[in-house]
Design an enzyme around this catalytic site. Structure first.
Site, mmCIF file in Angstrom:
data_model
loop_
_atom_site.group_PDB
_atom_site.id
_atom_site.type_symbol
_atom_site.label_atom_id
_atom_site.label_comp_id
_atom_site.label_asym_id
_atom_site.label_seq_id
_atom_site.Cartn_x
_atom_site.Cartn_y
_atom_site.Cartn_z
ATOM 1 N N HIS A 100 0.647 -1.306 -0.034
ATOM 2 C CA HIS A 100 -0.049 0.207 0.017
ATOM 3 C C HIS A 100 0.915 1.398 0.063
ATOM 4 O O HIS A 100 1.946 1.176 0.701
ATOM 5 C CB HIS A 100 -0.933 -0.075 1.225
ATOM 6 C CG HIS A 100 -0.101 -0.275 2.403
ATOM 7 N ND1 HIS A 100 0.262 -1.365 2.869
ATOM 8 C CD2 HIS A 100 0.095 0.404 3.591
ATOM 9 C CE1 HIS A 100 0.661 -1.462 4.116
ATOM 10 N NE2 HIS A 100 0.720 -0.058 4.391
ATOM 11 N N HIS A 102 1.193 5.041 1.018
ATOM 12 C CA HIS A 102 0.622 5.932 1.761
ATOM 13 C C HIS A 102 0.699 7.396 1.349
ATOM 14 O O HIS A 102 1.775 7.850 0.883
ATOM 15 C CB HIS A 102 1.500 6.144 3.140
ATOM 16 C CG HIS A 102 1.504 5.089 4.120
ATOM 17 N ND1 HIS A 102 0.795 5.110 5.149
ATOM 18 C CD2 HIS A 102 2.084 3.735 4.108
ATOM 19 C CE1 HIS A 102 1.006 3.828 6.118
ATOM 20 N NE2 HIS A 102 1.700 3.127 4.982
#
Ligand code: 5GP
Length: 114
Positions: A100, A102
């Protein structure tokens, strides 16, 4: 079959998420514990565990995350800039084993990071 990751469960609606973007390759949700006024996670639907598991065939997908990040940053009004981070492994501070990106913004970031 491998156990679903937290982010797969959010993508499938098993766990609630505050979605700001969805397409066929990725989705983006607001972080449940934001570290900045804007803190969004941009997540590939493919559950790649970490950057250490990114393969050459994932290059287009990973590039797509950056294109989406740019679009979300604009829609969030982050005109003064923002920070993009992939944590990788324990020393990188990674807690969720599903890649992921950020997107952090809305305040001035310090450097070096903690
Ligand atoms: P990491 O430390 O793996 O790079 O980042 C994981 C992020 O996921 C953290 O910033 C954490 O706050 C966020 N997070 C953990 N659980 C949840 C959840 O259930 N929902 C959302 N939206 N974010 C979560």
């Amino acid at each position: 079959m491998a156990e679903k990751t937290l982010f797969e469960r959010i993508a499938e609606g098993e766990i609630p998420g505050d979605f700001v973007h969805e397409d066929d390759r990725c989705f983006a949700i607001r972080d449940i514990n934001p570290k900045a006024p804007t803190h969004i996670l941009i997540i590939p639907r493919k559950p790649i565990p970490s950057n250490d598991h990114v393969e050459p065939e994932d290059a287009d997908l990973v590039g797509h995350l950056f294109v989406v990040a740019k679009s979300i940053a604009a829609s969030e009004g982050l005109v003064l800039g923002y920070r993009l981070v992939f944590n990788c492994g324990p020393d990188g501070g990674q807690e969720v084993a599903h890649l992921h990106l950020h997107l952090l913004g809305g305040r001035r970031m310090s450097w070096p990071p903690g």
